[in-house]
Design a protein around this motif. Structure first.
Motif, short mmCIF file in Angstrom:
data_model
loop_
_atom_site.label_atom_id
_atom_site.label_comp_id
_atom_site.label_asym_id
_atom_site.label_seq_id
_atom_site.Cartn_x
_atom_site.Cartn_y
_atom_site.Cartn_z
N GLY A 145 0.83 -1.18 0.00
CA GLY A 145 0.00 0.00 0.00
C GLY A 145 0.85 1.20 0.00
O GLY A 145 1.87 1.22 0.59
N ARG A 146 0.41 2.23 -0.63
CA ARG A 146 1.31 3.31 -0.85
C ARG A 146 0.90 4.61 -0.20
O ARG A 146 1.60 5.58 -0.31
CB ARG A 146 1.44 3.56 -2.33
N THR A 147 -0.21 4.74 0.46
CA THR A 147 -0.60 6.01 1.05
C THR A 147 0.21 6.23 2.30
O THR A 147 0.42 5.33 3.06
CB THR A 147 -2.07 5.97 1.43
N LEU A 148 0.62 7.47 2.51
CA LEU A 148 1.40 7.78 3.69
C LEU A 148 0.54 8.16 4.87
O LEU A 148 1.04 8.37 5.97
CB LEU A 148 2.39 8.91 3.38
N THR A 149 -0.77 8.28 4.68
CA THR A 149 -1.66 8.58 5.79
C THR A 149 -2.00 7.28 6.49
O THR A 149 -2.58 6.40 5.90
CB THR A 149 -2.95 9.23 5.30
N ALA A 150 -1.65 7.13 7.75
CA ALA A 150 -1.85 5.86 8.44
C ALA A 150 -3.13 5.87 9.22
O ALA A 150 -3.36 6.72 10.05
CB ALA A 150 -0.67 5.62 9.39
N ALA A 151 -3.98 4.89 8.91
CA ALA A 151 -5.21 4.79 9.66
C ALA A 151 -5.39 3.39 10.20
O ALA A 151 -6.33 3.11 10.92
CB ALA A 151 -6.40 5.15 8.77
N SER A 152 -4.47 2.47 9.80
CA SER A 152 -4.63 1.07 10.16
C SER A 152 -4.07 0.82 11.55
O SER A 152 -3.13 1.47 11.99
CB SER A 152 -3.92 0.19 9.14
N TRP B 198 5.72 3.21 -9.16
CA TRP B 198 6.20 4.58 -9.25
C TRP B 198 6.37 5.25 -7.90
O TRP B 198 7.29 6.02 -7.69
CB TRP B 198 5.23 5.41 -10.11
N ASP B 199 5.47 4.95 -6.97
CA ASP B 199 5.58 5.62 -5.67
C ASP B 199 6.78 5.13 -4.88
O ASP B 199 7.18 5.76 -3.89
CB ASP B 199 4.29 5.48 -4.86
N GLN B 200 7.35 4.00 -5.29
CA GLN B 200 8.57 3.52 -4.66
C GLN B 200 9.81 3.95 -5.44
O GLN B 200 10.86 4.20 -4.86
CB GLN B 200 8.54 2.00 -4.51
N ALA B 201 9.68 4.04 -6.75
CA ALA B 201 10.82 4.43 -7.57
C ALA B 201 11.16 5.90 -7.38
O ALA B 201 12.34 6.29 -7.42
CB ALA B 201 10.51 4.16 -9.04
N LEU B 202 10.15 6.74 -7.17
CA LEU B 202 10.35 8.18 -7.03
C LEU B 202 10.81 8.56 -5.62
O LEU B 202 10.55 7.82 -4.66
CB LEU B 202 9.05 8.93 -7.34
N GLN C 252 4.54 11.26 -2.91
CA GLN C 252 3.32 11.69 -2.21
C GLN C 252 2.50 12.62 -3.08
O GLN C 252 1.27 12.54 -3.11
CB GLN C 252 3.68 12.36 -0.89
N GLU C 253 3.16 13.51 -3.81
CA GLU C 253 2.44 14.40 -4.74
C GLU C 253 1.77 13.58 -5.84
O GLU C 253 0.65 13.90 -6.27
CB GLU C 253 3.41 15.41 -5.35
N LEU C 254 2.44 12.54 -6.29
CA LEU C 254 1.85 11.67 -7.31
C LEU C 254 0.56 11.05 -6.80
O LEU C 254 -0.47 11.04 -7.50
CB LEU C 254 2.85 10.58 -7.71
N LEU C 255 0.58 10.50 -5.59
CA LEU C 255 -0.61 9.88 -5.04
C LEU C 255 -1.75 10.89 -4.90
O LEU C 255 -2.90 10.59 -5.22
CB LEU C 255 -0.30 9.24 -3.69
N SER C 256 -1.41 12.07 -4.42
CA SER C 256 -2.45 13.10 -4.24
C SER C 256 -3.07 13.51 -5.57
O SER C 256 -4.30 13.60 -5.70
CB SER C 256 -1.85 14.33 -3.54
N ASN C 257 -2.23 13.75 -6.57
CA ASN C 257 -2.74 14.17 -7.87
C ASN C 257 -3.46 13.05 -8.60
O ASN C 257 -4.46 13.28 -9.31
CB ASN C 257 -1.60 14.73 -8.73
N LEU C 258 -2.98 11.82 -8.43
CA LEU C 258 -3.64 10.69 -9.07
C LEU C 258 -5.04 10.48 -8.49
O LEU C 258 -6.00 10.19 -9.22
CB LEU C 258 -2.80 9.42 -8.89
N ASP C 259 -5.17 10.66 -7.19
CA ASP C 259 -6.48 10.55 -6.55
C ASP C 259 -7.44 11.58 -7.14
O ASP C 259 -8.61 11.26 -7.44
CB ASP C 259 -6.32 10.77 -5.04
N MET D 297 2.21 17.39 -11.98
CA MET D 297 3.37 16.54 -11.73
C MET D 297 4.65 17.14 -12.28
O MET D 297 5.72 16.96 -11.72
CB MET D 297 3.12 15.15 -12.30
N ASP D 298 4.55 17.87 -13.40
CA ASP D 298 5.74 18.54 -13.92
C ASP D 298 6.32 19.50 -12.90
O ASP D 298 7.56 19.71 -12.86
CB ASP D 298 5.40 19.32 -15.21
N ARG D 299 5.48 20.08 -12.07
CA ARG D 299 5.96 21.04 -11.07
C ARG D 299 6.75 20.36 -9.95
O ARG D 299 7.41 21.04 -9.15
CB ARG D 299 4.79 21.82 -10.48
N THR D 300 6.71 19.02 -9.90
CA THR D 300 7.48 18.30 -8.87
C THR D 300 8.88 17.95 -9.34
O THR D 300 9.69 17.47 -8.54
CB THR D 300 6.75 17.00 -8.45
N LEU D 301 9.17 18.13 -10.62
CA LEU D 301 10.46 17.74 -11.17
C LEU D 301 11.57 18.71 -10.73
O LEU D 301 11.31 19.91 -10.56
CB LEU D 301 10.39 17.66 -12.69
#
Length: 433
Positions: free
Chosen positions: A7-14, A396-400, A406-413, A429-433
């Motif tokens: 799982g890739r979200t950084l918000t922990a609820a589990s 991708w969320d592990q490669a980056l 985290q920006e990728l996950l937020s924008n993808l959502d 996403m270009d603004r994160t480069l």
């Protein structure tokens, strides 16, 4: 992407689940008390290949009572936040569980994990090279694979597809037609755990690769200006938009959670026709719905995209999960960890434990062992995917790097929720480069 979950979200609820691996051990990890003597600590994930890890640690502790490894177990999302904080503060467990990629590179370049070059040949000598290479950073070896290869697989419910009169899709056009047929049957065409966000990554990754090939994401990794606005990324995001608008994932995908297995439950209860997920979910499905896995579960590769430049054999997901050794641990604990890696990881017992779970270790020459299993079909399919892939792209969320991931996950959502257009997603996403 997810488990062995990844799982890739950084918000922990589990919730956090804790197991003392040996009686009498006090605290766990860097934040607790040391197990004493030459022992060590480890943090690992529940679900997926958990049982194989438990067997491995139990075997080590039984054989090494003066060098026991105390283990703390976490649900996926809870772990992701906790481990980064622990490593950054010098309070990591001796054995650090990870997905390699950008996070591992950060750990290695910051001196937070040990260079294992030349020290762990026992754990790496029989590995598929493409998997073992993911533990390397700047010419050094900083992580060792520890469980199964985990490609993202398109699973399907054979009965649900048959009732709708459709075959497993071979192309994206086939998939769009299947979506309409399954909707007519009153089922969710494709289960998706949108609440967890990271399962959405598999869609944008596969589509980008099928359309433009792996070179597209490599330019993103290289930080090329405007790389996210590559036509292949925009076309892939447009395909995502088309799928959402067509109702491919149903109306409630934003409330479906992966850690609880809600997406796999939709599939094995016949409420959904298909599911794109990592092969790490197979052991849980085999446990939760053995009858369905035996008689009703199908699996296939992600569909091709007509006119796309990507090789249809390409796969995405996690080559495996990995163990690193914390540089902040005392020398005696680090030696215990290295010895554990050499003696326990992918030894005969560990390989068999993974196979028994329906998981495929990334070890060369396992064809005979797989064929000898009681139900080898899924194992043979997954092993073949990994062995024969022209390219295996890490999630991708592990490669980056973590901040960009985290920006990728937020924008993808936001893309999946229809709050960003494909062009807006690429520009953000270009603004994160």
């Amino acid at each position: 992407m997810a488990p062995s979950s990844a799982g890739r979200t950084l918000t922990a609820a589990s919730a956090v689940l804790v197991l003392a691996a040996a009686a009498g051990c006090g605290g766990f990890g860097g934040g607790g008390s040391s197990p004493g003597g030459g022992g060590a600590t480890a943090w690992a994930l529940t679900g997926g290949s958990e049982e194989a890890f438990r067997t491995s640690f139990d075997s080590w502790n039984e054989a090494n009572p003066d060098r026991e490894i105390a283990v703390e177990w976490f649900a996926n999302d809870a772990y992701k936040e906790k481990i980064r904080t622990a490593v950054g503060s010098g309070q990591a467990p001796t054995l650090v569980f990870s997905w390699a990629g950008g996070t591992l590179a950060d750990y290695a370049r910051s001196g937070q994990v040990q260079d294992l070059s030349g020290q762990v040949d026992g754990a790496t000598e029989d590995l598929l090279p493409s998997v073992a290479a993911n533990g390397e950073v700047d010419g050094g070896l900083y992580a060792v694979p520890n469980n199964q290869a985990q490609p993202a697989v398109l699973y399907y419910n054979e009965d649900v597809l048959a009732d709708a009169g459709v075959e497993p899709p071979e192309t994206l056009a086939d998939m769009m037609e299947a979506v309409e047929a399954l909707k007519d049957e009153g089922v969710v065409p494709i289960a998706l755990a949108g609440q967890s966000v990271w399962p959405e990554l598999m869609w944008i990754q596969y589509l980008t690769d099928r359309i433009g090939g792996p070179e597209v994401f490599q330019r993103i990794l290289d930080g090329e200006e405007g790389a996210w606005s590559d036509p292949a990324v925009v076309e892939a995001a447009t395909a995502v938009e088309d799928l959402v608008e067509a109702g491919a994932f149903g109306d409630g995908f934003g409330s479906v959670d992966a850690d609880s297995g809600a997406d796999t439950a939709l599939l094995h209860t016949g409420k959904a026709g298909m599911l794109l997920q990592g092969s790490w979910v197979y052991p849980n499905m085999a446990s939760d719905a053995p009858g369905f896995v035996e008689d009703g579960l199908g699996h296939t590769a992600f569909p091709a995209v007509e006119g796309g430049a990507g090789d249809p054999s390409n796969i995405v997901g996690n080559p495996a999960n990995f163990w690193s050794v914390s540089s902040d641990a005392p020398e005696e604990e680090r030696q215990t960890a290295v010895d554990y890696l050499n003696e326990q990881v992918y030894n005969e017992e560990h390989v068999q434990s993974l196979l028994d779970l329906g998981s495929v270790p990334p070890v060369a020459g396992l064809e005979e062992e797989i064929a000898a299993q009681d139900d080898p079909e899924h194992l043979e399919f997954t092993y073949g995917m990994v062995r024969d892939a022209d390219h295996f792209q890490l999630s991708w969320d592990q490669a980056l790097p973590p901040a960009q991931a985290q920006e990728l996950l937020s924008n993808l959502d936001l893309l999946f929720l229809g709050e960003l257009t494909p062009e807006e997603f690429a520009a953000a996403m270009d603004r994160t480069l």
